[in-house]
Design a protein around this motif. Sequence first.
Motif, short mmCIF file in Angstrom:
data_model
loop_
_atom_site.label_atom_id
_atom_site.label_comp_id
_atom_site.label_asym_id
_atom_site.label_seq_id
_atom_site.Cartn_x
_atom_site.Cartn_y
_atom_site.Cartn_z
N ASP A 1 37.18 30.62 14.83
CA ASP A 1 37.58 30.39 16.22
C ASP A 1 38.01 31.68 16.92
O ASP A 1 38.42 31.65 18.08
CB ASP A 1 38.69 29.35 16.32
N VAL A 2 37.87 32.81 16.21
CA VAL A 2 38.25 34.12 16.77
C VAL A 2 37.17 35.13 16.42
O VAL A 2 36.61 35.11 15.31
CB VAL A 2 39.62 34.59 16.23
N TYR B 1 32.94 40.68 25.29
CA TYR B 1 34.40 40.76 25.21
C TYR B 1 34.98 41.14 26.57
O TYR B 1 35.96 40.55 27.04
CB TYR B 1 34.80 41.78 24.15
N ARG B 2 34.38 42.11 27.23
CA ARG B 2 34.90 42.55 28.53
C ARG B 2 34.68 41.50 29.62
O ARG B 2 35.42 41.47 30.61
CB ARG B 2 34.24 43.88 28.93
N LEU B 3 33.68 40.63 29.44
CA LEU B 3 33.42 39.59 30.43
C LEU B 3 34.30 38.36 30.24
O LEU B 3 34.42 37.53 31.14
CB LEU B 3 31.94 39.16 30.35
N ALA B 4 34.93 38.23 29.06
CA ALA B 4 35.76 37.06 28.79
C ALA B 4 37.02 37.09 29.64
O ALA B 4 37.51 38.16 30.01
CB ALA B 4 36.12 37.02 27.30
N PRO B 5 37.58 35.92 29.98
CA PRO B 5 38.84 35.88 30.74
C PRO B 5 39.95 36.65 30.01
O PRO B 5 40.06 36.57 28.79
CB PRO B 5 39.17 34.38 30.80
N LYS B 6 40.74 37.40 30.76
CA LYS B 6 41.77 38.25 30.15
C LYS B 6 42.76 37.45 29.31
O LYS B 6 43.25 37.94 28.29
CB LYS B 6 42.51 39.02 31.24
N ARG B 7 43.05 36.23 29.73
CA ARG B 7 44.03 35.43 28.98
C ARG B 7 43.51 35.03 27.61
O ARG B 7 44.30 34.60 26.75
CB ARG B 7 44.39 34.17 29.78
N GLU B 8 42.19 35.14 27.39
CA GLU B 8 41.62 34.73 26.11
C GLU B 8 41.13 35.91 25.29
O GLU B 8 40.40 35.73 24.32
CB GLU B 8 40.47 33.74 26.34
N ARG B 9 41.52 37.11 25.67
CA ARG B 9 41.18 38.30 24.88
C ARG B 9 42.34 39.29 24.91
O ARG B 9 42.88 39.60 25.96
CB ARG B 9 39.92 38.97 25.40
N LYS B 10 42.71 39.74 23.75
CA LYS B 10 43.75 40.76 23.63
C LYS B 10 43.71 41.34 22.23
O LYS B 10 43.23 40.70 21.28
CB LYS B 10 45.14 40.19 23.93
N ASN B 11 44.20 42.56 22.10
CA ASN B 11 44.25 43.23 20.80
C ASN B 11 42.89 43.23 20.11
O ASN B 11 42.77 42.98 18.91
CB ASN B 11 45.29 42.58 19.88
N ASP B 12 41.83 43.49 20.89
CA ASP B 12 40.46 43.55 20.37
C ASP B 12 40.00 42.23 19.77
O ASP B 12 39.16 42.21 18.86
CB ASP B 12 40.31 44.67 19.32
N GLN B 13 40.54 41.11 20.26
CA GLN B 13 40.10 39.80 19.79
C GLN B 13 39.81 38.90 20.98
O GLN B 13 40.47 38.98 22.01
CB GLN B 13 41.16 39.14 18.91
N MET B 14 38.84 38.03 20.81
CA MET B 14 38.51 37.03 21.82
C MET B 14 38.33 35.69 21.13
O MET B 14 37.96 35.62 19.94
CB MET B 14 37.23 37.41 22.59
N THR B 15 38.59 34.61 21.84
CA THR B 15 38.40 33.29 21.26
C THR B 15 36.94 32.88 21.35
O THR B 15 36.21 33.31 22.26
CB THR B 15 39.25 32.24 22.00
N VAL B 16 36.52 32.06 20.41
CA VAL B 16 35.15 31.56 20.44
C VAL B 16 34.95 30.66 21.65
O VAL B 16 33.86 30.60 22.23
CB VAL B 16 34.83 30.82 19.13
N VAL C 1 36.77 39.27 16.36
CA VAL C 1 37.39 40.59 16.49
C VAL C 1 36.30 41.55 16.97
O VAL C 1 35.19 41.57 16.44
CB VAL C 1 37.97 41.07 15.14
N VAL C 2 36.63 42.37 17.97
CA VAL C 2 35.65 43.29 18.55
C VAL C 2 36.23 44.71 18.50
O VAL C 2 36.83 45.18 19.47
CB VAL C 2 35.30 42.90 20.00
N PRO C 3 36.07 45.41 17.38
CA PRO C 3 36.68 46.73 17.24
C PRO C 3 35.92 47.86 17.93
O PRO C 3 36.30 49.03 17.83
CB PRO C 3 36.69 46.94 15.72
N THR C 4 34.82 47.56 18.60
CA THR C 4 34.02 48.53 19.37
C THR C 4 33.58 49.72 18.54
O THR C 4 33.65 50.86 18.98
CB THR C 4 34.75 49.02 20.64
N VAL C 5 33.16 49.46 17.32
CA VAL C 5 32.53 50.49 16.51
C VAL C 5 31.16 50.01 16.10
O VAL C 5 30.90 48.80 16.03
CB VAL C 5 33.36 50.85 15.25
N GLY C 6 30.26 50.94 15.86
CA GLY C 6 28.90 50.58 15.51
C GLY C 6 28.36 51.39 14.36
O GLY C 6 29.10 52.12 13.68
N LEU C 7 27.06 51.30 14.17
CA LEU C 7 26.41 51.98 13.07
C LEU C 7 26.65 53.49 13.12
O LEU C 7 26.91 54.11 12.09
CB LEU C 7 24.91 51.69 13.10
#
Length: 311
Positions: A281-282, A217-232, A284-290
């Motif tokens: 096509d989306v 998620y952090r490596l994806a282009p900024k224009r394609e990630r926002k609000n904890d979501q990235m495009t496929v 969601v990356v909420p950055t929570v884990g086990l």
Amino acid sequence: MKREVTSDKFNLAAIDIGSNAARILIKSVERTKGDDGRPVQRMKKLQFLRIPLRLGIDVFGIGKISDEREKQLIRTIKVFRQLLIIYNVCNYRACATSAFRDAKNGKRILRHIRKDLKVDIDIITGEEEARILRDCNKTMAGNLLYMDVGGGSTEISLLSNGQLIDSRSFNIGTLRLVAQTISQADMDAMRDEVEHICHGFDGIRIVGSGGNINKLYRLAPKRERKNDQMTVSSLATTLSTLSALSVERRMEQFDLREDRADVIVPAAQLFAMVAEASRADVIVVPTVGLADGIINELADNVFEEALSNKI
């Protein structure tokens, strides 16, 4: 180490012994009242430590944890135990996942840790692992495919407006793929199962968890990630870029640790495959884990005990 909670503020901890790394997460929990006067819980992270033990390298290769990695694990648990004491943790839960499920000497090692270090570690099933992870975000609406990619296994659960439709655990993980112990037939079977699970559900969004999807998620282009979501599509672009590089070049170009640089590509491949099979096509990356899910459950249990004691 469990102690009675006697105040409205206390510390809880979760230990996650995964195939790629061991982690400890410590949070403070405060019981207070919300704006509507109802009791709520507020949490704050106090400590997080990740140790790249890579137990799966042994287990998925020789079927057991080697003597050297057992020593490393014991040293790690000693450090974790000291952190439990330093942070005055009133309760914790320690869980081991895919590597320990498969290790021939796993139960013997955990008995040794319980006896000598007084730390109890549960080997949890893939199904329980999936349940804990999806409960972290159970309030999200729509058709959601929860997906956690670990070193030894991948857990997938489909929820529709909070209702569990199906849940599966696959013995396919990043370290197994790196070790080339997964056949194309195994991958095809996983793809077919995902297609079957998702058949008839439209507009599916993947909810990803794990260190790899967080980094992707952090490596994806900024224009394609926002609000904890990235495009496929952005995931596919990042995957193409990473796949063209050696592990060493990934480390240099993207400032990745070695134990991340070698598994991030197979993780991206798994997410891309599942996205295609589910027609998502989306992501969601909420950055929570086990570990987050374990602490949530511990806090809920403490909260319920406090309410029952007042009745």
